[in-house]
Design a protein around this motif. Structure first.
Motif, short mmCIF file in Angstrom:
data_model
loop_
_atom_site.label_atom_id
_atom_site.label_comp_id
_atom_site.label_asym_id
_atom_site.label_seq_id
_atom_site.Cartn_x
_atom_site.Cartn_y
_atom_site.Cartn_z
N ALA A 128 0.83 -1.21 0.00
CA ALA A 128 0.00 0.00 0.00
C ALA A 128 0.86 1.25 0.00
CB ALA A 128 -0.91 -0.01 1.22
N ARG A 240 -7.87 -2.78 -0.05
CA ARG A 240 -6.72 -2.83 -0.97
C ARG A 240 -7.04 -2.07 -2.27
NH1 ARG A 240 -7.38 -8.03 0.92
NH2 ARG A 240 -5.77 -8.80 2.34
N SER A 274 -5.66 -1.50 -7.59
CA SER A 274 -5.71 -2.48 -6.49
C SER A 274 -4.31 -3.09 -6.38
CB SER A 274 -6.75 -3.56 -6.75
OG SER A 274 -6.46 -4.28 -7.92
N ASP A 277 -1.47 -7.79 -1.56
CA ASP A 277 -0.69 -7.69 -0.34
C ASP A 277 0.44 -8.71 -0.37
OD1 ASP A 277 -1.76 -5.61 1.01
OD2 ASP A 277 -3.15 -6.79 2.21
#
Length: 345
Positions: A128, A240, A274, A277
């Motif tokens: 992120a 996300r 998007s 992760d």
């Protein structure tokens, strides 16, 4: 240490120390030498799970090239200083230490001995943060929200050091300027330290950041909005998702793939991003190993750790001033026993 395996010991077998131990044990470039904790049974349990033995701190230093200090914040300085004095590289969890003097001493000690000192601000290694940092150069305003339901773990310190320090570090990494002023307010609700806090930071270059942190919310929410001269970014960490509204390059070409013109706003395009992760802790460990074994720059060094600590202390001091004003005006009642709401004595 080119092409070597880094022997790492874990000092602190608590909630996060366990994660560190398991991650080191699974690493291809690192070898877990042992686990130390004053709670011997806890150290044995974590050591057994990670495939390493429980050892005393002195023995851990003897068999390790580097230490990860994941003990309570009040002993970060003591353990890290001992390790550095013994010639060991150190990855110390956030905050770097309890005071700025201690942080300065650790930084100086690492520099004098030519050792790596990395601070565990994990969010710097997240997908992120990388997505945001690659799309903004000079933020004008940042708004960060990090709230979660109450959990007893972490209440030995205030929400500033428990949760807010993550966003303080991210804001400081994004804004290339010194803090000019801090205005903050907070309240202790479910523990003896502040459980909810809001801080407004103004920087010398004119940028402003507002940060809210709570560990008594009925839901979990992590968001950040960033305004710049050229773009606006809205990040929803839980979903996300990143929304970017940016000025279209004036080169006469079409819009890049994935971007759409913003209706009614000429010259701007919208991009919805998007991210997948990744394992931020593994990335943090990999960066530490690269700094030690390959001589790579330390991404989150002692100076960065000190800066985040200084910001957290400034927020705590502003909260104390706000509380004194509220008490003097009769807005709140002050308990008879004094405590240290910042979690740092």
């Amino acid at each position: 240490m080119p092409n070597s395996v880094l022997r790492i010991g874990i000092a602190g077998a608590g909630h996060f120390g366990r994660y560190h131990a398991l991650k080191v044990a699974a690493s291809g470039r690192c070898h877990l030498t042992g686990v130390f904790d004053p709670d011997l049974e806890r150290a044995k349990t974590v050591g057994w799970e990670a495939g390493a033995k429980e050892v005393c701190f002195e023995d851990l230093l003897d068999i390790s090239d580097a230490l990860i200090v994941a003990a309570p914040a009040e002993v970060h300085y003591q353990l890290a200083a001992q390790a550095l004095n013994a010639g060991k590289h150190v990855l110390v969890e956030k905050p770097i230490a309890a005071t700025l003097t201690q942080a300065d001493e650790l930084g100086a000690l690492a520099k004098q001995r030519g050792l790596v000192l990395q601070v565990g601000h994990l969010e710097r290694f997240s997908a992120a943060y990388q997505a945001m940092a690659s799309r903004i150069n000079a933020p004008l305003y940042i708004e960060a929200t990090r709230i979660a339901p109450f959990k007893p773990r972490g209440t030995d310190v205030s929400v500033i050091l428990d949760l807010m320090i993550h966003d303080l570090d991210l804001v400081l990494a994004l804004v290339d300027s010194e803090i000019e002023s801090v205005d903050a307010v907070g309240a202790a609700v479910a523990s003896r330290h502040e459980d909810i806090a809001n801080a407004r930071l103004r920087f010398r270059n004119g940028a402003v950041a507002t940060i809210t942190a709570s560990r008594i919310s009925p839901r979990t929410e992590r968001r950040m909005r960033i305004f710049g001269q050229e773009c606006y970014i809205a990040a929803d960490f839980s979903a996300r998702k990143l929304t970017v509204i940016a000025r279209i390059a004036a080169d006469g070409g079409g819009l890049p793939p994935g971007q759409q013109a913003v209706p009614g706003v000429a010259g701007f395009a919208n991009e919805n991003v998007s991210w997948e992760d990744h394992d931020s802790l593994a990335a943090e460990h990999a960066a530490f190993a690269a700094s030690v074994l390959d001589g790579a720059p330390v991404l989150v060094d002692a100076a960065a750790g000190r800066r985040a600590l200084a910001a957290a202390l400034a927020v705590g001091e502003s909260m104390r001033e706000s509380r004194e004003k509220m008490a003097a005006s009769g807005l709140i009642e002050v308990a008879g026993s004094a405590h240290h709401p910042s979690g740092i004595t």
